[in-house]
Scaffold this motif. Structure first.
Motif, PDB file in Angstrom:
ATOM      1  N   GLU A  97      -8.280  -4.809  -7.895  1.00 35.59           N
ATOM      2  CA  GLU A  97      -7.693  -5.711  -8.904  1.00 35.59           C
ATOM      3  C   GLU A  97      -7.809  -5.095 -10.299  1.00 35.59           C
ATOM      4  O   GLU A  97      -6.913  -5.224 -11.124  1.00 35.59           O
ATOM      5  CB  GLU A  97      -8.406  -7.067  -8.875  1.00 35.59           C
ATOM      6  CG  GLU A  97      -7.998  -7.904  -7.684  1.00 35.59           C
ATOM      7  CD  GLU A  97      -8.716  -9.250  -7.593  1.00 35.59           C
ATOM      8  OE1 GLU A  97      -8.520  -9.934  -6.581  1.00 35.59           O
ATOM      9  OE2 GLU A  97      -9.483  -9.603  -8.511  1.00 35.59           O
ATOM     10  N   GLU A 124      -5.068  -2.495 -10.649  1.00 33.66           N
ATOM     11  CA  GLU A 124      -3.742  -3.091 -10.876  1.00 33.66           C
ATOM     12  C   GLU A 124      -3.624  -3.614 -12.307  1.00 33.66           C
ATOM     13  O   GLU A 124      -2.617  -3.407 -12.979  1.00 33.66           O
ATOM     14  CB  GLU A 124      -3.498  -4.223  -9.870  1.00 33.66           C
ATOM     15  CG  GLU A 124      -3.295  -3.670  -8.468  1.00 33.66           C
ATOM     16  CD  GLU A 124      -3.131  -4.753  -7.401  1.00 33.66           C
ATOM     17  OE1 GLU A 124      -4.016  -5.609  -7.280  1.00 33.66           O
ATOM     18  OE2 GLU A 124      -2.117  -4.720  -6.700  1.00 33.66           O
ATOM     19  N   ARG A 125      -4.719  -4.249 -12.776  1.00 36.21           N
ATOM     20  CA  ARG A 125      -4.711  -4.806 -14.136  1.00 36.21           C
ATOM     21  C   ARG A 125      -4.586  -3.690 -15.170  1.00 36.21           C
ATOM     22  O   ARG A 125      -3.805  -3.775 -16.113  1.00 36.21           O
ATOM     23  CB  ARG A 125      -6.020  -5.573 -14.345  1.00 36.21           C
ATOM     24  CG  ARG A 125      -5.998  -6.611 -15.406  1.00 36.21           C
ATOM     25  CD  ARG A 125      -7.152  -7.584 -15.317  1.00 36.21           C
ATOM     26  NE  ARG A 125      -8.408  -7.018 -14.911  1.00 36.21           N
ATOM     27  CZ  ARG A 125      -9.077  -7.372 -13.818  1.00 36.21           C
ATOM     28  NH1 ARG A 125      -8.615  -8.307 -13.015  1.00 36.21           N
ATOM     29  NH2 ARG A 125     -10.233  -6.803 -13.518  1.00 36.21           N
ATOM     30  N   VAL A 176      -3.331  -0.660 -14.965  1.00 38.82           N
ATOM     31  CA  VAL A 176      -2.022  -0.003 -15.022  1.00 38.82           C
ATOM     32  C   VAL A 176      -1.005  -0.948 -15.676  1.00 38.82           C
ATOM     33  O   VAL A 176      -0.205  -0.532 -16.514  1.00 38.82           O
ATOM     34  CB  VAL A 176      -1.569   0.458 -13.610  1.00 38.82           C
ATOM     35  CG1 VAL A 176      -0.156   1.037 -13.651  1.00 38.82           C
ATOM     36  CG2 VAL A 176      -2.549   1.494 -13.060  1.00 38.82           C
ATOM     37  N   LYS A 177      -1.108  -2.245 -15.337  1.00 38.20           N
ATOM     38  CA  LYS A 177      -0.164  -3.203 -15.965  1.00 38.20           C
ATOM     39  C   LYS A 177      -0.380  -3.252 -17.472  1.00 38.20           C
ATOM     40  O   LYS A 177       0.548  -3.482 -18.232  1.00 38.20           O
ATOM     41  CB  LYS A 177      -0.329  -4.590 -15.349  1.00 38.20           C
ATOM     42  CG  LYS A 177       0.394  -4.652 -14.011  1.00 38.20           C
ATOM     43  CD  LYS A 177       0.389  -6.022 -13.373  1.00 38.20           C
ATOM     44  CE  LYS A 177       0.876  -5.869 -11.926  1.00 38.20           C
ATOM     45  NZ  LYS A 177       0.037  -6.500 -10.951  1.00 38.20           N
ATOM     46  N   LYS A 178      -1.632  -3.002 -17.905  1.00 38.26           N
ATOM     47  CA  LYS A 178      -1.910  -3.057 -19.354  1.00 38.26           C
ATOM     48  C   LYS A 178      -1.702  -1.701 -20.021  1.00 38.26           C
ATOM     49  O   LYS A 178      -2.125  -1.488 -21.152  1.00 38.26           O
ATOM     50  CB  LYS A 178      -3.351  -3.496 -19.580  1.00 38.26           C
ATOM     51  CG  LYS A 178      -3.581  -4.983 -19.375  1.00 38.26           C
ATOM     52  CD  LYS A 178      -5.038  -5.236 -19.631  1.00 38.26           C
ATOM     53  CE  LYS A 178      -5.419  -6.651 -19.816  1.00 38.26           C
ATOM     54  NZ  LYS A 178      -6.875  -6.765 -20.031  1.00 38.26           N
ATOM     55  N   LEU A 236       2.387   2.009  -7.456  1.00 36.18           N
ATOM     56  CA  LEU A 236       1.847   1.546  -8.744  1.00 36.18           C
ATOM     57  C   LEU A 236       1.492   2.737  -9.648  1.00 36.18           C
ATOM     58  O   LEU A 236       1.671   2.692 -10.860  1.00 36.18           O
ATOM     59  CB  LEU A 236       0.587   0.705  -8.489  1.00 36.18           C
ATOM     60  CG  LEU A 236      -0.151   0.177  -9.709  1.00 36.18           C
ATOM     61  CD1 LEU A 236       0.568  -1.048 -10.280  1.00 36.18           C
ATOM     62  CD2 LEU A 236      -1.598  -0.186  -9.375  1.00 36.18           C
TER      63      LEU A 236
END
Ligand SMILES: C[S@@+](CC[C@H](N)C(=O)[O-])C[C@H]1O[C@@H](n2cnc3c(N)ncnc32)[C@H](O)[C@@H]1O
Length: 343
Positions: free
Chosen positions: A94, A97-98, A100-102, A124
């Motif tokens: 998690e 994922e967080r 890379v999204k940020k 991702l």
């Protein structure tokens, strides 16, 4: 391959057997039928074959992987270990994922062992640089095994061989293309407990100093109470045989390490203790609402030995300290605080 002895694995050219052990436990957890509590690392089951199991043949996990899943799930030690790895894998997935999204564009996996995230998260991570860092013998073994099983290595994955206790992390990373001005996620999974405190401090200081602010570091760690308690329960820490020469030696000072991490240049995030109701709620609840390890907790309670009338004084103190600390093994995501970058 040289037989196990008392020298460190790094000197003996053996791969770290704890790296094989934890991957084997993830492989076991990935066979769980209930997807709510299944370890997402099914690739571990491809990487851990008979030769890898032979390297950990003196650990019960090697037998569990050759048994029927339900039968092996009656062993409390296996289930508790698999439950811990389930939380660890998902907490760190998690975080990845967080990050890379940020906007993180680099992922540095420190002490990578048989980490499969470069493969599991190929989509991702397709625009990210991924660097797996490990001691040479484990890295060489892992690369060979990955080629055997998966043939191709992802194009965005680079390897960097470093001994955390001797080498300079940033020197090694820069050699393989690390960019200090790019937002980075560092993953330090199941590693710092094996290192001397001076090496842990140096690694953390180096990361805090040489990473752009907002970079994050996700890790699991024991506190010093946990390391002390381990002296009373030699089979704790996953029952790692002493002959593997990979003892747990470092625990963060304080209850959950927040002050320690803050002093070294990080926002400590919100540390969560293993086996806590919060962890069970997030990752360990089955589709029927029961917890992943409920059946073995019941079994353990039924079999609980009568405590000695006068427990050793050190043990009593350690147990009180655990209660006061709120746990002995923690997970958190640290954030590099803003500061001027040093050259
Ligand atoms: C328990 S394994 C964890 C592996 C992986 N992170 C995981 O969770 O699957 C510990 C890892 O730390 C690495 N390690 C331990 N001491 C090290 C050192 N001094 N320098 C570099 N790597 C080290 C080992 O090679 C091994 O890969």
């Amino acid at each position: 391959m040289i037989a196990a002895g008392t020298q460190s694995n790094i000197e003996e050219e053996l791969p770290s057997r704890t790296s094989i052990l934890v991957a084997a436990v993830r492989a076991f957890g990935s066979r769980e039928p209930d997807e709510n509590v299944r370890n997402p690392d099914s690739m571990a089951d491809l990487l851990i074959g008979p030769s890898e199991l032979a390297l950990i043949s003196d650990h019960a996990v090697s037998t569990a992987l050759t048994q029927d899943y339900r039968e092996a799930s009656q062993n409390p030690a296996i289930v508790l270990f698999a439950g811990l790895m389930l939380c660890r894998t998902r907490f760190i997935d998690e975080s990845l994922e967080r990050a890379v999204k940020k906007g993180a564009t680099q992922v540095v996996i420190l002490g990578a062992g048989f980490d499969t995230r470069a493969y599991r998260f190929g989509e991702l991570l397709k625009h990210c640089r991924v660097i797996e860092v490990d001691a040479m013998p484990t890295q060489t073994y892992k690369k060979r095994r990955v080629r055997e099983v998966l043939q191709d290595l992802p194009k965005n994955l680079t390897y960097c061989a470093i001994d955390f206790a001797k080498d300079d992390l940033m020197h090694g990373l820069h050699r393989v293309g690390f960019k200090r001005d790019e937002k980075t996620l560092y993953i330090w999974e199941g590693v710092c407990m094996y290192l001397p405190e001076s090496s842990v401090r140096k690694m953390l200081q180096t990361i805090a100093l040489h990473s752009t602010s907002g970079s994050t570091l996700v890790l699991d760690y024991a506190n010093s109470v946990g390391i002390e308690l381990g002296k009373f329960t030699p089979n704790s820490a996953g029952g790692i045989p002493t002959s593997w020469a990979e003892p747990w030696i470092f625990g963060v000072p304080g209850a959950n390490g927040s002050e320690f991490f803050r002093e070294l240049g990080f926002d400590p995030g919100v540390p969560v203790p293993a086996y806590s109701p919060e962890m069970v709620r997030r990752y360990g609840t089955r589709q029927d609402g029961t917890s992943y390890a409920a059946h073995v907790f019941e079994q353990l309670q039924r079999q609980a030995p009568t405590p000695p009338e006068v427990p050793p004084i050190g043990l009593l103190e350690a147990q009180k300290a655990v209660t006061a600390a709120g746990g002995v093994y923690w997970f958190t995501e640290l954030t590099v605080m803003s500061k001027p970058l040093e050259s």
